[in-house]
Design a protein around this motif. Structure first.
Motif, PDB file in Angstrom:
ATOM      1  N   UNK A 223      -6.979  -2.395  20.638  1.00 55.15           N
ATOM      2  CA  UNK A 223      -7.327  -2.677  19.337  1.00 55.15           C
ATOM      3  C   UNK A 223      -8.823  -2.690  19.288  1.00 55.15           C
ATOM      4  N   UNK A 224      -9.343  -3.719  18.332  1.00 53.66           N
ATOM      5  CA  UNK A 224     -10.487  -3.813  17.895  1.00 53.66           C
ATOM      6  C   UNK A 224     -11.292  -4.387  19.259  1.00 53.66           C
TER       7      UNK A 224
ATOM      8  N   UNK B 199      -0.533   0.750  31.581  1.00 51.55           N
ATOM      9  CA  UNK B 199      -1.362   1.867  31.298  1.00 51.55           C
ATOM     10  C   UNK B 199      -2.004   1.888  30.079  1.00 51.55           C
ATOM     11  N   UNK B 200      -3.535   1.853  29.878  1.00 50.64           N
ATOM     12  CA  UNK B 200      -4.194   1.986  28.828  1.00 50.64           C
ATOM     13  C   UNK B 200      -4.822   3.400  28.888  1.00 50.64           C
TER      14      UNK B 200
ATOM     15  N   UNK C  72      -7.422  10.611  17.503  1.00 48.23           N
ATOM     16  CA  UNK C  72      -7.484   9.874  18.655  1.00 48.23           C
ATOM     17  C   UNK C  72      -6.189   9.221  18.886  1.00 48.23           C
ATOM     18  N   UNK C  73      -5.517   9.316  19.882  1.00 51.77           N
ATOM     19  CA  UNK C  73      -4.406   8.573  20.222  1.00 51.77           C
ATOM     20  C   UNK C  73      -4.733   7.554  21.212  1.00 51.77           C
ATOM     21  N   UNK C  74      -4.412   6.158  20.737  1.00 54.42           N
ATOM     22  CA  UNK C  74      -4.761   5.008  21.986  1.00 54.42           C
ATOM     23  C   UNK C  74      -3.570   4.297  22.297  1.00 54.42           C
ATOM     24  N   UNK C  75      -3.062   4.472  23.546  1.00 54.39           N
ATOM     25  CA  UNK C  75      -1.855   3.865  23.752  1.00 54.39           C
ATOM     26  C   UNK C  75      -1.971   2.540  24.802  1.00 54.39           C
TER      27      UNK C  75
ATOM     28  N   UNK D 176       2.366   0.053  22.439  1.00 50.14           N
ATOM     29  CA  UNK D 176       1.290  -0.257  21.049  1.00 50.14           C
ATOM     30  C   UNK D 176       0.577   1.178  21.125  1.00 50.14           C
ATOM     31  N   UNK D 177       0.757   1.774  20.116  1.00 45.76           N
ATOM     32  CA  UNK D 177       0.442   3.054  20.065  1.00 45.76           C
ATOM     33  C   UNK D 177      -0.589   3.130  18.694  1.00 45.76           C
ATOM     34  N   UNK D 178      -1.727   3.701  18.712  1.00 44.56           N
ATOM     35  CA  UNK D 178      -2.763   3.702  17.686  1.00 44.56           C
ATOM     36  C   UNK D 178      -3.050   5.344  17.458  1.00 44.56           C
ATOM     37  N   UNK D 179      -2.768   5.821  16.434  1.00 43.94           N
ATOM     38  CA  UNK D 179      -3.081   6.987  16.029  1.00 43.94           C
ATOM     39  C   UNK D 179      -4.116   7.154  14.973  1.00 43.94           C
ATOM     40  N   UNK D 180      -5.343   7.827  15.163  1.00 43.35           N
ATOM     41  CA  UNK D 180      -6.426   7.650  14.054  1.00 43.35           C
ATOM     42  C   UNK D 180      -6.925   9.011  14.083  1.00 43.35           C
ATOM     43  N   UNK D 181      -7.184   9.429  12.609  1.00 48.75           N
ATOM     44  CA  UNK D 181      -7.952  10.629  11.995  1.00 48.75           C
ATOM     45  C   UNK D 181      -9.052  10.291  11.465  1.00 48.75           C
ATOM     46  N   UNK D 182      -9.970  10.937  11.813  1.00 49.39           N
ATOM     47  CA  UNK D 182     -11.406  10.726  11.059  1.00 49.39           C
ATOM     48  C   UNK D 182     -11.892  12.231  10.703  1.00 49.39           C
TER      49      UNK D 182
END
Length: 994
Positions: free
Chosen positions: A224-225, A444-445, A470-473, A547-553
């Protein structure tokens, strides 16, 4: 050399269109300046020229961060990663060019500039290490000094407040992950997990105020943050830039600072390049192995217009830790005088860990540079931190069945009983319930970040654009989490003699509990082994979480050279769009002892999964026990699933699943005006943030979907003044702003309620960012002796600090059902609280002693010594929910690092010492017990390098030589909450570089 005369018309059309687009996102003043920019673009001044070029060392190595000035003007440029620079808007005629780089001789040349033309220069700088007659001193490689010189030069050329750590001369950092690599920098403190550096705090701020970026693009961590820097191997970086003062072109979520991991490019090198690292090591606690491999290969082709770089790294560490934990309380059973001020340990736990930790990475970069003014690239980085953990935990419930001292009708267990001779730190207890958890966990991070970008130099216009996915798992797969417990009868439980007088180790001695004829208790025979003799199977689960974060920039930055305020000015504006979606999913399969009995399946014993392995740690625990097998335990749980006896745990998914989407629309306008005395950076950033949360909430006997959203609009102005007091002294003054948004799981609308307590619990979608306004004042001295000294002070005003609170009213009808109005229930959540501040002073000193020792007449072999040190004194305050003023969690009041080194004849030695004073971890809920703190901690590390040749190096590292433990305590150091030791690590290997 070549002359470049690009057609400006397409660039101007594109840039004017972008300027119009961003005007809608900027304040009125910014819009006015953007209009001026567009007008200036249509009237390009043809009475000026430009100068381009490349700066290298005498052996052809590119120098990044070299400063190039046109003497007598405000025109200045800084070289990029491939040593190239551009001086725009250079007056016509003969001009003297001055090139400076810390640790190298200043270069001067005269260049004739003609209208509308461009000259390309090839500049070589010579090392500043020379004898009195000008002879170059050659004493072998100097990886430490060369790394420091590169970092100091980058800092010197920067227009804002930064600290830099650069890879050494063969492209390596001294540590395995980014957190460890930057832990010795000024103002940096680290949070460790089981001895390994994980979180980064900058100048006393909470770690979640430190943001993470790859090559200038902010990336969300799997956590997360609160970015976890142990996820990132140091092998992927060429340098790490710590930006401590926020500028308008940085995201507004940066409060304390940004850690930018700058990766390698194939154009960083003149041609083919291959580098690698092979190493093996040991952990002395548990005799675990360490394995390390990293390397990259890079080349250019098609007349050096295309380049490709591929890298990979792998690090494995086998380790054990010795851990005990204690939970303290003011006991209600203590009726003796002074009992309301006396603490008792209500629970004591031994945790014995066996760990395999892995850092892995794969990265690649494909780049096209058709000419010196244009570059397009595609980069991809995959990193993973994996933690496989086998944990034996033995929990002693010391307050089990405790009775009031004044109650004569029940047998006294001794807990909180001063009348039986017991005290806080020594005593005897009876009928102590013991429980155990044998857990086989794996997490696993992973970060997978991909960027397509371009840099284009169109004379007085420069355009940069980036598209990132970016994908952060954060993935958990725990195949065996088991519980074991003793019986309920006092004779099935333990007698226990505790000795907590030594804070370095709390000791327990186990006995049988004997019931006397009068019903009182006594100690029986000594119990030397803890297993099936007392502990019986209770339950086991197989837990899954993702917990999966998908981010588009998408972002762009446009620079234009103009004259403003009578000075050469780089006007820069840009826009950014971010869309981040975090989804969390969790479920578990459960089996209880009753389920096995009902199915006619034998209830397991500890012996079924035990290993015949000696204890790997060194803690004198006071009793024996068995390790368990990871494979046997996982197979056992899988057999229960295969036989249909396992079931999905009720409500596990419903309580924890959520989806949060965050959209950010941002724009900024900033200027950098150059004067003969320095420069000023000024501007503002605006951001519009929209959050939408979806989750399930408990309504009577069912779960109902809940969706909530919130919007926020922020303006972040900043001003940075950089004054060249002399050619060697620079002063910096900065005013900046930022905001830290709540983490995704804190704003999710997962709600549960309790009608009896009239309470609702859950996240808070209406929580707003914590805000900060800061001022920084620093003075930097770049010494002629190639040393560096700086002193600085900082102050941040904080508002809307987030705390866990209980609000008096929920304030929404989304939980109303069956005629029950729950809108006025109390609400346990996170919310914005009071204000606070952070202030401090920071010192840094770097000094290679070569020239000083030479002046003292010492022999040549003694000239290789050097020193590096820094000190940060910090003070913070914040208003807690209970009205108290406390330190900010994570803010250490004193941090210092001292490092001495020796480099001569290819030999490089370094000894480093770190100290971090005790700091607040979390706020307690009992004034007598006190708050939770991390105790002060120090680290002593050593490294040896020997360069066999320019292409081959042998090395040996030793970490945590003093075997410093990690300690948490409650209130004061006597009441230890957690104590864990990790041992010393040793690693040796070989590095090659061609």
């Amino acid at each position: 050399m070549k002359t470049v005369q690009p057609n400006l018309r397409p660039a101007l059309l594109v840039s004017t269109g972008l300027a119009m687009a961003i005007t809608a996102m900027l304040p009125a003043t910014a819009a006015a300046q953007t209009a001026v920019l567009a007008m200036a673009a249509s009237n390009a001044d043809q009475d000026e020229g430009r100068i381009t070029g490349r700066v290298t060392t005498t052996d052809g190595t590119y120098l990044r961060g070299a400063e190039i000035r046109v003497q007598g003007t405000e025109t200045v440029a800084v070289t990029d990663s491939d040593g190239r620079f551009t001086l725009a808007r250079v007056p016509l005629g003969e001009q003297q060019i001055v090139v400076s780089y810390f640790g190298y001789e200043t270069y001067r040349a005269t260049v004739t500039v003609t209208a509308g033309s461009s000259q390309d220069l090839a500049i070589q700088l010579r090392s500043g290490a020379r004898t009195a007659d000008g002879t170059i001193v050659v004493t072998g490689t100097r990886p430490i000094a060369e790394s420091e010189e590169a970092a100091i030069q980058y800092k010197r050329a920067s227009t804002s407040l930064v600290d830099v750590i650069a890879a050494d001369s063969i492209g390596r950092f001294p540590d395995q992950n980014i957190a460890a690599a930057i832990s010795r920098m000024p103002g940096v403190s680290v949070g460790r997990d089981q001895g390994q550096e994980r979180y980064i705090s900058l100048r006393g701020s909470p770690s979640y105020w430190t943001t993470l970026a790859f090559d200038g693009v902010n990336v969300i961590s799997p956590n997360g943050r609160n970015a976890r820097f142990d996820t990132i191997p140091s092998a992927i970086a060429s340098k790490v830039v710590i930006k401590k003062a926020v500028t308008p072109d940085m995201p507004g979520e940066t409060v304390a600072g940004n850690v930018d991991v700058v990766t390698r490019s194939p154009f960083d090198y003149p041609g083919f390049k291959i580098s690698g690292d092979l190493a093996y090591g040991l952990n002395d606690l548990g005799d675990g192995n360490q394995y390390n491999f990293s390397g990259f290969v890079s080349d250019k082709f098609a007349n050096d217009t295309f380049g490709i770089l591929i890298g990979a790294s792998y690090y494995k560490r086998e380790m054990v830790t010795d851990n005990y934990e204690t939970d303290w309380e003011v006991a209600g059973e203590d009726d003796a005088p002074g009992g309301d001020q006396r603490l008792w340990a209500k629970e004591y736990t031994n945790k014995l860990y066996r760990l395999n930790r892995y850092n892995k990475s794969v990265s690649g970069r494909l780049e096209w540079q058709p000419d010196t003014d244009n570059s397009v690239f595609l980069s991809s980085i995959w990193t993973q931190f994996r933690d496989d953990e086998l944990r034996n935990a033995y929990v002693f419930d010391l307050d089990q069945d405790a009775v009031d001292v004044s109650d004569p009708t029940r047998a006294r267990t001794g807990y909180a009983d001063a009348g039986m001779g017991n005290g806080e730190f020594n005593g005897t207890l009876y009928g102590v319930e013991v429980a155990s958890s044998l857990n086989n966990n794996s997490t696993k991070q992973t970060i997978f970040t991909n960027t397509l970008g371009g840099d284009h130099d169109l004379e007085s216009w420069r355009v940069k654009w980036r598209l990132n996915y970016t994908r952060a798992d954060d993935r958990g797969n725990d195949p065996f989490k088991s519980g074991w417990i003793a019986g309920k009868d006092p004779t099935e439980r333990l007698g226990l003699v505790y000795d907590m007088s030594n804070p370095d180790f709390y000791n327990v001695e186990l006995h049988r509990t004997v019931v006397n004829d009068d019903g009182s208790y006594a100690l029986g025979d000594r119990v030397d082994f803890l297993g099936d003799n007392y502990l019986k199977f209770e339950d086991v689960s197989h837990d899954y979480s993702l917990e999966r974060t998908k981010a588009y920039t998408a972002k762009f930055d446009i620079e234009h050279d103009i004259a403003l305020f009578g000075a050469d000015t780089v006007l820069k504006f840009g826009g950014e769009y971010d869309r981040r979606t975090k989804k969390a999913h969790e479920y578990a399969y459960m089996v209880e002892a009753e389920d096995l009995i009902d199915a006619g399946i034998a209830v397991p014993t500890m012996a079924d999964i035990a290993l015949d392995t000696d204890y790997k740690g060194e803690m004198p625990i006071g009793y024996d026990w068995d390790y368990f097998s990871g494979s046997k335990s996982a197979d056992l749980m899988q057999s229960y699933r295969d036989r249909g006896v396992a079931y999905l745990e009720e409500d596990a998914s419903e309580e924890n699943d959520y989806k949060v989407t965050e959209e950010i629309f941002a724009g900024y306008l900033m200027g950098t005006s150059y004067f003969d005395w320095g420069n000023i950076v000024y501007g503002a950033r605006v951001e519009h943030i929209k959050n939408t949360g979806n989750a399930l909430a408990r309504a009577d006997d069912s779960w109902v979907p809940v969706s909530m959203s919130a919007n926020d609009f922020r303006v972040y102005p900043s001003l940075h003044v950089n004054w060249d007091v002399t050619s060697d002294v620079k002063a910096r003054l900065s005013f900046n702003t930022g905001a830290a948004r709540p983490d995704y799981d804190e704003i999710r609308p997962n709600f549960t309620y309790d009608d009896d307590e009239m309470m609702i619990e859950g996240g808070n979608p209406d929580a707003t960012p914590e805000t900060a306004k800061g001022v920084d004042a620093y003075v930097e001295w770049y010494m002629p002796s190639r040393g560096f000294f700086s002193v600085g002070a900082y102050y941040k005003w904080l508002d809307d600090i987030l705390y866990d609170v209980q609000l008096t009213s929920f304030g929404s009808d989304v939980m109303n059902s069956n005629g029950v109005d729950r809108s006025e229930y109390s609400f346990a959540t996170i919310d914005n609280g009071g204000s606070g501040s952070i202030k401090g002073i920071e010192f840094a000193y770097v000094q290679p002693l070569e020239s000083l020792l030479e002046d003292a007449g010492l022999p040549d072999w003694m000239l290789g010594f050097g020193f590096r040190g820094n000190l940060t004194i910090n003070d913070s305050t914040a208003e807690a929910p209970d009205g108290r003023n406390t330190d900010l969690p994570g803010a250490s009041p004193l941090i210092y690092n001292v490092s001495g080194y020796y480099e001569r004849y290819g030999l490089s030695l370094r000894l480093s010492y770190q100290w971090q004073d005790a700091y607040l971890d979390s706020i307690g809920d009992n004034e007598v017990v006190g708050d939770d703190y991390w105790a002060s901690v120090s680290r002593l590390d050593a490294s040896i390098r020997y360069s066999v040749s320019d292409n081959l190096q042998l090395y040996f590292d030793a970490n945590n030589l003093t075997n410093e433990p990690g300690i948490r305590y409650q209130g004061n150091g006597r009441h230890v909450k957690e104590h864990e030791t990790f041992g010393t690590r040793y690693m040796g290997g070989i590095r090659f570089n061609f």
